[in-house]
Motif scaffolding. Structure first.
Motif, PDB file in Angstrom:
ATOM      1  N   GLY A   1      -2.949   9.059   0.188  1.00 32.05           N
ATOM      2  CA  GLY A   1      -4.172   8.750   0.933  1.00 32.05           C
ATOM      3  C   GLY A   1      -3.929   8.777   2.431  1.00 32.05           C
ATOM      4  N   ASN A   2      -5.002   8.521   3.198  1.00 35.40           N
ATOM      5  CA  ASN A   2      -4.865   8.546   4.659  1.00 35.40           C
ATOM      6  C   ASN A   2      -5.413   7.247   5.273  1.00 35.40           C
ATOM      7  OD1 ASN A   2      -7.735   8.855   5.568  1.00 35.40           O
ATOM      8  ND2 ASN A   2      -7.605  10.694   4.307  1.00 35.40           N
ATOM      9  N   SER A   3      -5.093   7.067   6.550  1.00 39.36           N
ATOM     10  CA  SER A   3      -5.394   5.787   7.212  1.00 39.36           C
ATOM     11  C   SER A   3      -6.890   5.559   7.431  1.00 39.36           C
ATOM     12  CB  SER A   3      -4.654   5.701   8.549  1.00 39.36           C
ATOM     13  OG  SER A   3      -3.302   5.393   8.312  1.00 39.36           O
ATOM     14  N   VAL A   4      -7.670   6.625   7.563  1.00 43.11           N
ATOM     15  CA  VAL A   4      -9.110   6.438   7.781  1.00 43.11           C
ATOM     16  C   VAL A   4      -9.755   5.850   6.530  1.00 43.11           C
ATOM     17  CG1 VAL A   4     -11.287   7.607   8.302  1.00 43.11           C
ATOM     18  CG2 VAL A   4      -9.211   8.251   9.526  1.00 43.11           C
ATOM     19  N   MET A   5      -9.391   6.405   5.371  1.00 40.14           N
ATOM     20  CA  MET A   5      -9.922   5.854   4.113  1.00 40.14           C
ATOM     21  C   MET A   5      -9.389   4.444   3.873  1.00 40.14           C
ATOM     22  SD  MET A   5     -12.056   7.739   2.776  1.00 40.14           S
ATOM     23  CE  MET A   5     -12.471   8.461   4.327  1.00 40.14           C
ATOM     24  N   ALA A   6      -8.109   4.238   4.216  1.00 37.19           N
ATOM     25  CA  ALA A   6      -7.515   2.904   4.024  1.00 37.19           C
ATOM     26  C   ALA A   6      -8.210   1.876   4.903  1.00 37.19           C
ATOM     27  CB  ALA A   6      -6.022   2.948   4.334  1.00 37.19           C
ATOM     28  N   ALA A   7      -8.645   2.297   6.093  1.00 39.56           N
ATOM     29  CA  ALA A   7      -9.352   1.381   7.000  1.00 39.56           C
ATOM     30  C   ALA A   7     -10.638   0.888   6.335  1.00 39.56           C
ATOM     31  CB  ALA A   7      -9.660   2.094   8.313  1.00 39.56           C
ATOM     32  N   ILE A   8     -11.361   1.807   5.725  1.00 37.26           N
ATOM     33  CA  ILE A   8     -12.595   1.404   5.028  1.00 37.26           C
ATOM     34  C   ILE A   8     -12.238   0.523   3.825  1.00 37.26           C
ATOM     35  CG2 ILE A   8     -14.643   2.223   3.797  1.00 37.26           C
ATOM     36  CD1 ILE A   8     -14.510   4.801   5.438  1.00 37.26           C
ATOM     37  N   GLY A   9     -11.176   0.907   3.116  1.00 39.95           N
ATOM     38  CA  GLY A   9     -10.750   0.132   1.944  1.00 39.95           C
ATOM     39  C   GLY A   9     -10.413  -1.308   2.308  1.00 39.95           C
ATOM     40  N   LEU A  10      -9.739  -1.501   3.431  1.00 36.20           N
ATOM     41  CA  LEU A  10      -9.373  -2.855   3.868  1.00 36.20           C
ATOM     42  C   LEU A  10     -10.615  -3.725   4.063  1.00 36.20           C
ATOM     43  CD1 LEU A  10      -6.585  -2.452   6.587  1.00 36.20           C
ATOM     44  CD2 LEU A  10      -6.537  -4.025   4.643  1.00 36.20           C
ATOM     45  N   VAL A  11     -11.628  -3.139   4.689  1.00 30.44           N
ATOM     46  CA  VAL A  11     -12.854  -3.902   4.947  1.00 30.44           C
ATOM     47  C   VAL A  11     -13.561  -4.204   3.621  1.00 30.44           C
ATOM     48  CG1 VAL A  11     -15.091  -3.884   6.131  1.00 30.44           C
ATOM     49  CG2 VAL A  11     -13.078  -2.879   7.238  1.00 30.44           C
ATOM     50  N   GLN A  12     -13.599  -3.218   2.740  1.00 35.58           N
ATOM     51  CA  GLN A  12     -14.260  -3.409   1.441  1.00 35.58           C
ATOM     52  C   GLN A  12     -13.521  -4.440   0.583  1.00 35.58           C
ATOM     53  OE1 GLN A  12     -17.181  -2.376   1.831  1.00 35.58           O
ATOM     54  NE2 GLN A  12     -17.471  -0.668   0.447  1.00 35.58           N
TER      55      GLN A  12
ATOM     56  N   LEU B   1       0.097  -7.951  -7.505  1.00 33.92           N
ATOM     57  CA  LEU B   1       0.934  -6.847  -7.987  1.00 33.92           C
ATOM     58  C   LEU B   1       2.120  -6.653  -7.043  1.00 33.92           C
ATOM     59  CD1 LEU B   1      -2.037  -4.434  -8.760  1.00 33.92           C
ATOM     60  CD2 LEU B   1      -0.659  -5.659 -10.448  1.00 33.92           C
ATOM     61  N   ASP B   2       3.217  -6.109  -7.596  1.00 32.21           N
ATOM     62  CA  ASP B   2       4.425  -5.938  -6.770  1.00 32.21           C
ATOM     63  C   ASP B   2       4.358  -4.691  -5.896  1.00 32.21           C
ATOM     64  OD1 ASP B   2       5.540  -8.232  -7.721  1.00 32.21           O
ATOM     65  OD2 ASP B   2       6.554  -7.223  -9.395  1.00 32.21           O
ATOM     66  N   HIS B   3       3.765  -3.626  -6.420  1.00 30.84           N
ATOM     67  CA  HIS B   3       3.705  -2.374  -5.659  1.00 30.84           C
ATOM     68  C   HIS B   3       2.333  -1.737  -5.804  1.00 30.84           C
ATOM     69  CE1 HIS B   3       7.944  -2.657  -7.193  1.00 30.84           C
ATOM     70  NE2 HIS B   3       8.121  -2.720  -5.903  1.00 30.84           N
ATOM     71  N   ALA B   4       1.904  -1.093  -4.744  1.00 25.24           N
ATOM     72  CA  ALA B   4       0.654  -0.331  -4.786  1.00 25.24           C
ATOM     73  C   ALA B   4       0.802   0.818  -3.805  1.00 25.24           C
ATOM     74  CB  ALA B   4      -0.527  -1.218  -4.403  1.00 25.24           C
ATOM     75  N   HIS B   5       0.426   1.994  -4.230  1.00 29.23           N
ATOM     76  CA  HIS B   5       0.537   3.167  -3.348  1.00 29.23           C
ATOM     77  C   HIS B   5      -0.835   3.823  -3.262  1.00 29.23           C
ATOM     78  CE1 HIS B   5       1.861   6.614  -1.277  1.00 29.23           C
ATOM     79  NE2 HIS B   5       1.992   7.409  -2.320  1.00 29.23           N
TER      80      HIS B   5
ATOM     81  N   LYS C   1      -2.271   2.284   8.522  1.00 30.47           N
ATOM     82  CA  LYS C   1      -3.336   1.593   7.768  1.00 30.47           C
ATOM     83  C   LYS C   1      -3.107   1.674   6.263  1.00 30.47           C
ATOM     84  CE  LYS C   1      -5.993  -0.261  10.511  1.00 30.47           C
ATOM     85  NZ  LYS C   1      -5.799  -1.629  10.820  1.00 30.47           N
ATOM     86  N   THR C   2      -2.531   2.784   5.788  1.00 31.35           N
ATOM     87  CA  THR C   2      -2.305   2.853   4.328  1.00 31.35           C
ATOM     88  C   THR C   2      -1.300   1.768   3.933  1.00 31.35           C
ATOM     89  OG1 THR C   2      -0.587   4.556   4.528  1.00 31.35           O
ATOM     90  CG2 THR C   2      -2.829   5.336   4.192  1.00 31.35           C
ATOM     91  N   ASP C   3      -0.282   1.519   4.796  1.00 37.25           N
ATOM     92  CA  ASP C   3       0.693   0.447   4.501  1.00 37.25           C
ATOM     93  C   ASP C   3      -0.016  -0.911   4.463  1.00 37.25           C
ATOM     94  OD1 ASP C   3       2.601   2.410   4.573  1.00 37.25           O
ATOM     95  OD2 ASP C   3       3.492   1.802   6.476  1.00 37.25           O
ATOM     96  N   GLU C   4      -0.902  -1.109   5.425  1.00 33.21           N
ATOM     97  CA  GLU C   4      -1.609  -2.390   5.514  1.00 33.21           C
ATOM     98  C   GLU C   4      -2.503  -2.592   4.275  1.00 33.21           C
ATOM     99  OE1 GLU C   4      -3.097  -2.474   9.641  1.00 33.21           O
ATOM    100  OE2 GLU C   4      -4.409  -4.091   8.965  1.00 33.21           O
ATOM    101  N   PHE C   5      -3.192  -1.538   3.891  1.00 34.15           N
ATOM    102  CA  PHE C   5      -4.090  -1.620   2.731  1.00 34.15           C
ATOM    103  C   PHE C   5      -3.284  -1.864   1.459  1.00 34.15           C
ATOM    104  CE2 PHE C   5      -7.287   0.819  -0.105  1.00 34.15           C
ATOM    105  CZ  PHE C   5      -7.947  -0.357  -0.425  1.00 34.15           C
ATOM    106  N   GLU C   6      -2.157  -1.166   1.327  1.00 30.53           N
ATOM    107  CA  GLU C   6      -1.320  -1.361   0.127  1.00 30.53           C
ATOM    108  C   GLU C   6      -0.858  -2.815   0.031  1.00 30.53           C
ATOM    109  OE1 GLU C   6       1.739   1.604   0.588  1.00 30.53           O
ATOM    110  OE2 GLU C   6       0.395   3.242  -0.006  1.00 30.53           O
TER     111      GLU C   6
END
Ligand code: PLP
Length: 381
Positions: free
Chosen positions: A244-255, A48-52, A34-39
Motif C-alpha cells: 500500500g501507499n501513504s496516501v491511502m494509509a493516511a485516510i485509513g488512520l482517520v477512518q 495483533l502482532d503484525h499487520a502489513h 504513514k503506512t508504518d503508522e497505520f500498521e
C-alpha cells in the motif's frame, strides 16, 4: 423520496486532508512513513502482532496463500477448502496461487459449515479459507479447532470484519493469516487498501518482501536510516507489487479512529431492522453468531422471489445489494462445482439492506415498510 443505497461512504474530510497533507509536505506518499503508522495503529487496535498494509484485500488473499505455500512447501494443485458464497477475490486467490478450490456448504450464518469442512478434507488439503460474511464470525471457534486437529492452515478473509470481535477478541488472532479490506465501500473504507496480518514474524517478513517484488529492503528503510537515498538491495525471490501507499494509509488512520463509533452505529441500525422485521412474514434475517460483536458491514435477509423484490424496492428508490452470486456459477469455477444446497438457496434469496452511518432511523423505517410491502404483494405468475 431520496435514494437509499446499500452503502454510502462517510469521511471526516478535513481530518483526512490533514493526514494526507503530512505526506505531501514530507514528500513521502509511497510505502513507509504513514503506512508504518497505520500498521502500528491497526495492530494495537485489533490486538495483533503484525499487520502489513497492501493495495487491496484481493492482493492480500493471494499473498497469504503464496506465503504459506512457499513456507510449507505445498505443491501446485493442493487443495484449499472454501466457500462459494463470497466475492470472487477469495477464490481467485486460490487459483492465482496455483491451488485447487474445494467448495463446501455454509451454515445458517452463511459462513463455512465446520461439519462440511471436515467431510471435505483429503490428503491434499492444506488450508481452509474462511469468510466472515458481513462481519459475522460464524462457527469460527469450531473451525479453528478442526484446523488445529487436522494440521491445516487457516486463512481468514476478514474483508468485512474490521472491528468484529468474538468473545471480546478479533477472530483474526486465531488465524494463520487474516486479510482485511479497506475498499471504498467497506466499513473501514479508504479508496482501496487491505491489511495482511500474520502472527508468525518470519511469515510477516516474507509477506513484506513478496508484496514489494521480492526486494529485501523497502526504499523507505534504505532512505530513512541515513537520511539519504541508498541504492543497494537484493532480490532473493520473485514477488508482486502489492504494497500500500501513504496516501491511502493516511485516510485509513482517520477512518480507524472512528471505527468503533461507526460499528456501534451500524449495530444500532441493525437492531432497529431486527425489531421491525421480526414480526413480518416472508423475511428471514441472517443470524449473527452468539458471543460475536459484529462490524455489521452487512445486514442480510432472505426472501423468496428476490429479484422481483429487488425490482419493487428499486421502484421505491431503495437500492439493496446482493452478497453474493455463487462463485461456482462463474466460468472459472465451473469445473470445481459441488453440491451446495444452502449456499445455492442463499445466493438466490439474499439481499443486503441499506446499512451505513448516514442513515437515519426514519430511513430504516422506510426500508422496512417498503420491504414488507414488496414481499406481501402477489409474486409474478
Ligand atoms: C468477502 C470479500 N473478500 C475479498 C474482497 C476483496 O477486497 P478488495 O476490494 O480490498 O480487494 C472483498 C471486497 O469486496 C470481499 O467482499
Amino acid at each position: 423520496m431520496h435514494a437509499i443505497n446499500v452503502f454510502s461512504p462517510d469521511f471526516d474530510v478535513d481530518d483526512c486532508l490533514a493526514e494526507i497533507r503530512t505526506c505531501l509536505e514530507r514528500g513521502w506518499t509511497g510505502m513507509g512513513f504513514k503506512t508504518d503508522e497505520f500498521e502500528a495503529a491497526f495492530c494495537q487496535y485489533a490486538g495483533l502482532d503484525h499487520a502489513h498494509f497492501l493495495s487491496s484485500a484481493t492482493a492480500g488473499l493471494h499473498l497469504a496463500l503464496e506465503v504459506l505455500k512457499r513456507a510449507d512447501g505445498w505443491a501446485d494443485g493442493d487443495e484449499v477448502i472454501t466457500t462459494a458464497l463470497t466475492f470472487v477475490s477469495t477464490n481467485h486467490a486460490i487459483l492465482h496461487a496455483g491451488l485447487t478450490p474445494v467448495f463446501c456448504d455454509v451454515d445458517a450464518m452463511l459462513c463455512l459449515d465446520p461439519d462440511a469442512i471436515e467431510r471435505a478434507i483429503t490428503p491434499r488439503t492444506r488450508a481452509v479459507m474462511f469468510v466472515g460474511l458481513g462481519g459475522n464470525a460464524g462457527q469460527w471457534d469450531r473451525v479453528v479447532a478442526l484446523c488445529r486437529r487436522h494440521g491445516l492452515r487457516l486463512v481468514l478473509d476478514a474483508a468485512h470484519q474490521s472491528g468484529t470481535r468474538l468473545n471480546g477478541q478479533a477472530p483474526a488472532r486465531d488465524a494463520d493469516a487474516a486479510v482485511f479490506s479497506f475498499h471504498a465501500v467497506k466499513n473501514l473504507g479508504t479508496a482501496d487498501g487491505g491489511m495482511i496480518c500474520l502472527p508468525d514474524a518470519k511469515l510477516d517478513a516474507a509477506a513484506r518482501r513478496l508484496s514489494w517484488l521480492g526486494i529485501d529492503k523497502t526504499t523507505f528503510e534504505r532512505t530513512a536510516a541515513s537520511g539519504t537515498y541508498q541504492w543497494r538491495y537484493d532480490v532473493p525471490e520473485v514477488g508482486f507489487k502489492y504494497h500500500g501507499n501513504s496516501v491511502m494509509a493516511a485516510i485509513g488512520l482517520v477512518q480507524l479512529r472512528r471505527l468503533e463509533r461507526d460499528n456501534a452505529e451500524r449495530r444500532r441500525l441493525a437492531g432497529l431492522y431486527d425489531a421491525r422485521l421480526a414480526p413480518v412474514g416472508g423475511i428471514d434475517r441472517v443470524p449473527m453468531a452468539a458471543q460475536c460483536t459484529p462490524s455489521r458491514h452487512l445486514y442480510q435477509v432472505e426472501v423468496a422471489d428476490r429479484d422481483l423484490v429487488l425490482d419493487r424496492l428499486r421502484g421505491m428508490n431503495i437500492h439493496p445489494g446482493v452478497h453474493y452470486q455463487l462463485n461456482t456459477r462463474f466460468a472459472p469455477y465451473d469445473r470445481f462445482s459441488a453440491s451446495l444446497p444452502r449456499a445455492e438457496q442463499a445466493s438466490d434469496q439474499l439481499l443486503s439492506l441499506p446499512l451505513h452511518v448516514k442513515m437515519t432511523d426514519g430511513d430504516v423505517q422506510v426500508v422496512c415498510d417498503a420491504l414488507a410491502d414488496a414481499v406481501a404483494l402477489p409474486m409474478a405468475a
